[in-house]
Design a protein around this motif. Structure first.
Motif, PDB file in Angstrom:
ATOM      1  N   ASN A 535       0.855  -1.175   0.000  1.00  0.00           N
ATOM      2  CA  ASN A 535       0.000   0.000   0.000  1.00  0.00           C
ATOM      3  C   ASN A 535       0.894   1.229   0.000  1.00  0.00           C
ATOM      4  O   ASN A 535       1.986   1.226   0.590  1.00  0.00           O
ATOM      5  N   ALA A 536       0.446   2.293  -0.646  1.00  0.00           N
ATOM      6  CA  ALA A 536       1.282   3.480  -0.803  1.00  0.00           C
ATOM      7  C   ALA A 536       0.553   4.725  -0.316  1.00  0.00           C
ATOM      8  O   ALA A 536      -0.669   4.853  -0.471  1.00  0.00           O
ATOM      9  N   GLU A 537       1.330   5.638   0.279  1.00  0.00           N
ATOM     10  CA  GLU A 537       0.813   6.931   0.697  1.00  0.00           C
ATOM     11  C   GLU A 537       1.795   8.016   0.298  1.00  0.00           C
ATOM     12  O   GLU A 537       3.015   7.831   0.392  1.00  0.00           O
ATOM     13  N   ILE A 538       1.278   9.136  -0.153  1.00  0.00           N
ATOM     14  CA  ILE A 538       2.090  10.303  -0.484  1.00  0.00           C
ATOM     15  C   ILE A 538       1.982  11.283   0.680  1.00  0.00           C
ATOM     16  O   ILE A 538       0.883  11.676   1.087  1.00  0.00           O
ATOM     17  N   TRP A 542       5.577  19.342   4.337  1.00  0.00           N
ATOM     18  CA  TRP A 542       5.413  20.743   4.739  1.00  0.00           C
ATOM     19  C   TRP A 542       3.962  21.064   5.086  1.00  0.00           C
ATOM     20  O   TRP A 542       3.671  21.697   6.102  1.00  0.00           O
ATOM     21  N   ASN A 543       3.045  20.608   4.258  1.00  0.00           N
ATOM     22  CA  ASN A 543       1.624  20.845   4.526  1.00  0.00           C
ATOM     23  C   ASN A 543       1.030  19.812   5.482  1.00  0.00           C
ATOM     24  O   ASN A 543      -0.144  19.924   5.853  1.00  0.00           O
ATOM     25  N   MET A 544       1.840  18.815   5.836  1.00  0.00           N
ATOM     26  CA  MET A 544       1.470  17.821   6.855  1.00  0.00           C
ATOM     27  C   MET A 544       0.204  17.053   6.470  1.00  0.00           C
ATOM     28  O   MET A 544      -0.734  16.896   7.264  1.00  0.00           O
ATOM     29  N   THR A 545       0.195  16.548   5.238  1.00  0.00           N
ATOM     30  CA  THR A 545      -0.930  15.753   4.760  1.00  0.00           C
ATOM     31  C   THR A 545      -0.446  14.371   4.345  1.00  0.00           C
ATOM     32  O   THR A 545       0.711  14.203   3.935  1.00  0.00           O
ATOM     33  N   VAL A 546      -1.335  13.395   4.463  1.00  0.00           N
ATOM     34  CA  VAL A 546      -1.056  12.032   4.038  1.00  0.00           C
ATOM     35  C   VAL A 546      -2.186  11.604   3.115  1.00  0.00           C
ATOM     36  O   VAL A 546      -3.359  11.604   3.506  1.00  0.00           O
ATOM     37  N   GLU A 547      -1.824  11.232   1.868  1.00  0.00           N
ATOM     38  CA  GLU A 547      -2.832  10.856   0.866  1.00  0.00           C
ATOM     39  C   GLU A 547      -2.619   9.404   0.444  1.00  0.00           C
ATOM     40  O   GLU A 547      -1.538   9.045  -0.032  1.00  0.00           O
ATOM     41  N   ARG A 548      -3.629   8.605   0.670  1.00  0.00           N
ATOM     42  CA  ARG A 548      -3.550   7.197   0.263  1.00  0.00           C
ATOM     43  C   ARG A 548      -3.662   7.099  -1.256  1.00  0.00           C
ATOM     44  O   ARG A 548      -4.530   7.722  -1.879  1.00  0.00           O
ATOM     45  N   VAL A 549      -2.757   6.324  -1.879  1.00  0.00           N
ATOM     46  CA  VAL A 549      -2.790   6.101  -3.322  1.00  0.00           C
ATOM     47  C   VAL A 549      -3.622   4.849  -3.582  1.00  0.00           C
ATOM     48  O   VAL A 549      -3.412   3.806  -2.950  1.00  0.00           O
ATOM     49  N   GLU A 550      -4.585   4.944  -4.483  1.00  0.00           N
ATOM     50  CA  GLU A 550      -5.494   3.818  -4.750  1.00  0.00           C
ATOM     51  C   GLU A 550      -4.735   2.618  -5.299  1.00  0.00           C
ATOM     52  O   GLU A 550      -3.774   2.755  -6.048  1.00  0.00           O
ATOM     53  N   GLY A 551      -5.201   1.445  -4.930  1.00  0.00           N
ATOM     54  CA  GLY A 551      -4.636   0.209  -5.428  1.00  0.00           C
ATOM     55  C   GLY A 551      -3.465  -0.269  -4.600  1.00  0.00           C
ATOM     56  O   GLY A 551      -3.137   0.282  -3.549  1.00  0.00           O
ATOM     57  N   SER A 552      -2.824  -1.347  -5.070  1.00  0.00           N
ATOM     58  CA  SER A 552      -1.616  -1.865  -4.434  1.00  0.00           C
ATOM     59  C   SER A 552      -0.538  -1.977  -5.506  1.00  0.00           C
ATOM     60  O   SER A 552      -0.819  -1.992  -6.703  1.00  0.00           O
ATOM     61  N   LYS A 560       2.756   8.558  -9.827  1.00  0.00           N
ATOM     62  CA  LYS A 560       2.681   9.999 -10.033  1.00  0.00           C
ATOM     63  C   LYS A 560       2.858  10.723  -8.699  1.00  0.00           C
ATOM     64  O   LYS A 560       2.319  10.303  -7.680  1.00  0.00           O
ATOM     65  N   LEU A 561       3.609  11.819  -8.749  1.00  0.00           N
ATOM     66  CA  LEU A 561       3.886  12.603  -7.552  1.00  0.00           C
ATOM     67  C   LEU A 561       3.509  14.061  -7.785  1.00  0.00           C
ATOM     68  O   LEU A 561       3.351  14.489  -8.940  1.00  0.00           O
ATOM     69  N   PRO A 562       3.407  14.861  -6.727  1.00  0.00           N
ATOM     70  CA  PRO A 562       2.938  16.248  -6.879  1.00  0.00           C
ATOM     71  C   PRO A 562       3.868  17.174  -7.640  1.00  0.00           C
ATOM     72  O   PRO A 562       3.455  18.259  -8.046  1.00  0.00           O
ATOM     73  N   GLY A 563       5.127  16.805  -7.810  1.00  0.00           N
ATOM     74  CA  GLY A 563       6.035  17.673  -8.543  1.00  0.00           C
ATOM     75  C   GLY A 563       6.414  18.928  -7.784  1.00  0.00           C
ATOM     76  O   GLY A 563       6.562  20.005  -8.362  1.00  0.00           O
TER      77      GLY A 563
END
Length: 574
Positions: A535-538, A542-552, A560-563
């Motif tokens: 499982n992956a999270e981005i 700095w903004n102190m957020t954790v976003e789960r990436v769909e799938g495995s 893909k990353l925020p750049g």
């Protein structure tokens, strides 16, 4: 001692004739902003690096000629050993009044208070110890004089059950006193002292993981009651669980106010009585150490530092030794104490490396509980492989080298100073919050622990790094977020998997944390072992957020990353 080009300016400056020669040839030297650093330079170093002179070689040769007949040898007066009998034989052994509770919590302070004689100078003349035993456990503890005829012995019990004690002293009324108390179970929040664990990390003695998230407030205990209480309130609301702090007052930019109390009786004008301590000074210090303990903060006590206008950095060797023994007797029983032999040890021009070795032995031999101990550098790092040093306390800005230092010293890496978030003129005191957070993350991903500091200008000269007060920067909240990320790792710590190019930490095949620092990829190609899915999270650090990436994800894959800078990716095996 003959003066050569390798003699430190501070040693020359301590001699009246030497001082006059230096002033004659370099009258501007005292006006230098960092004269403390200049004093730690040799004549040759000063001539080649700092001297504004058309011909430095001629200057050096002229100064050496003028100083040729100056002898820097110093004869320290030898202190007499304590008398074998402080009281005459008519005094009944064990006749002093004794006060003590009949129970104490595990890893708390059990204190014996003795009311005895005060003639002569008990600070110098009285030796007091006690042996505590419980089953197979036996601990010898030094006592100390607290003024007004009061003596104290402090003990931190580490095992539950009944402890029996007996005092010994060259003072008959204090010797041969016996008693016992019961050590009860430790209460919630009391985890015991911090220890080294797994070579590079820390745990409390009860096994609870400890992550050193430290900050620096050098002179916070030398301020007004109101300001000190504000500092404690700020710390209680922060993520910091360790604070570096000086025992002696500090004299430096933004810290020129006179302290409210001094460690020795006397004054600058009339001189100090180094044969006695000022109990009021040390009672205040230990009150603040106890306050820190109540909010879960370790007190990293700096025993010596060079920023001194009172003479506490250049005391006689015998006074240094007696001071260290007094500190261990008074403070070792506080479970939240760490020892830092020095802040920027090389700038203490009066103390060569062999002094620090001697000091390390004194502290460790007189601290029966084995508190953590290290020594901090200005530029040149002390030999941190010495067996009495428990961890590496460093001043370094390149925190990404933590893995290299782990390999070099095989000890925990604590970069207590990596610079300061702030906006003052000195180069070390004006990095951005982003840069501070980056240094924390890079240290963590390479298996080390960075330390925080803050130096924002203030109309009243109340800068956190020195006097405490309030935090104004943007990094503390984000350092707290990093602490939470580390605590969520399967082992509760981070160990580096890659030590060059990329920042990757974790547990091979099980857990990975990637940090891209100032780089800003819009995608990243991961190459993982086939057959393992994650499982992956981005994480936006700095903004102190954790976003789960769909799938495995499995094997080689692209994400893909925020750049943008300061992004991390967390992979956890399914």
């Amino acid at each position: 001692m003959k003066i050569t080009q390798d003699t430190k300016i501070g040693n020359i400056w301590s001699n009246e004739r030497g001082r006059s020669v230096i002033r004659q040839y370099t009258p501007e030297i005292e006006m230098e902003h960092l004269f403390i650093i200049t004093q730690a330079s040799t004549l040759a170093e000063y001539a080649s690096n700092k001297l504004v002179h058309p011909n430095p070689d001629d200057w050096l040769a002229s100064v050496l000629r003028e100083l040729e007949d100056v002898d820097l040898s110093r004869e320290w007066e030898q202190e007499a050993a304590p008398p074998a009998d402080y009281e005459d034989s008519s005094v009944v052994i064990g006749s002093a009044d004794l006060y003590a509770f009949d129970s104490a919590e595990k890893w708390s302070i059990f204190e014996i208070e003795l009311h005895g004689p005060s003639h002569g100078n008990p600070f110098m003349d009285v030796v007091l110890e006690a042996q505590f035993t419980s089953g197979e456990h036996s601990v010898n503890v030094g006592g100390f004089y607290d003024g007004d005829g009061v003596y104290r012995i402090r003990f931190m019990p580490h095992a539950e059950g009944v402890w029996v004690y007996r005092t010994t002293s060259n003072c008959r009324s204090l010797s041969g006193m016996v008693g016992q108390f019961t050590c009860t179970a430790h209460l919630e929040g009391n985890h015991g002292p911090v220890r080294v664990a797994d070579t590079f990390h820390f745990v409390y003695e009860d096994g609870t993981r400890y992550l050193p998230i430290g900050t620096t407030c050098y002179a916070w205990t030398h301020q007004t009651e109101e300001l000190e209480e504000q500092t404690l309130s700020t710390l209680a609301q922060s993520a910091f669980n360790k604070i570096r702090m000086c025992i002696f007052p500090k004299s430096f930019i933004f810290n020129e106010n006179e302290p409210l109390r001094y460690p020795f009786p006397g004054s600058i004008e009339e001189g100090w009585d180094f044969t006695r301590f000022n109990p009021e000074f040390f009672r205040h210090l230990e009150r603040r150490i106890a306050d820190l303990g109540r909010i879960g903060i370790e007190a990293d006590l700096i025993l010596f530092h060079p920023y001194d206008r009172w003479g506490f950095s250049t005391m006689a060797p015998s006074v240094d030794a007696r001071y260290l023994k007094y500190m261990t007797a008074r403070l070792s029983a506080f479970r939240n104490v760490w020892w830092s032999l020095a802040n920027e040890h090389e700038l203490l021009w009066d103390k060569p490396d062999e002094d620090w070795e001697r000091f390390g032995q004194i502290v460790t031999e007189n601290d029966p509980y084995g508190h953590l101990i290290s020594i901090h550098n200005f530029v040149n790092v002390f030999d941190l492989s010495r067996p009495w040093i428990t961890h590496c306390s460093l001043q370094k800005s390149d925190t990404d080298r933590s893995a290299e230092w782990r390999k070099q010293w095989d000890k925990p890496i604590v970069i207590d100073e990596c610079a300061y978030e702030g906006n003052i003129s000195p180069f070390w005191g004006n990095i951005t919050g982003e840069d501070m957070v980056r240094r924390f993350w890079e240290a963590a991903l390479r298996g080390g622990y960075a330390g925080h500091g803050e130096t924002y200008c203030d109309p009243a000269d109340v800068l956190w790094w020195s006097k405490g007060g309030q935090l104004h920067g943007s990094s503390p909240e984000r350092i707290k977020f990093l602490r939470q990320v580390i605590e969520q790792a399967p082992s509760g710590v981070l160990n580096p998997l890659w030590t060059e190019f990329e920042f990757v930490a974790g547990i091979k095949d099980e857990f990975y944390l990637y940090y891209f620092s100032t780089r800003q990829p819009c995608y990243y190609d991961f190459m993982m072992k086939p057959g393992y899915t994650y499982n992956a999270e981005i994480i936006d650090t700095w903004n102190m957020t954790v976003e789960r990436v769909e799938g495995s994800f499995e094997g080689n894959f692209q994400m893909k990353l925020p750049g943008k800078p300061y992004i991390a990716v967390r992979l956890v095996r399914n």
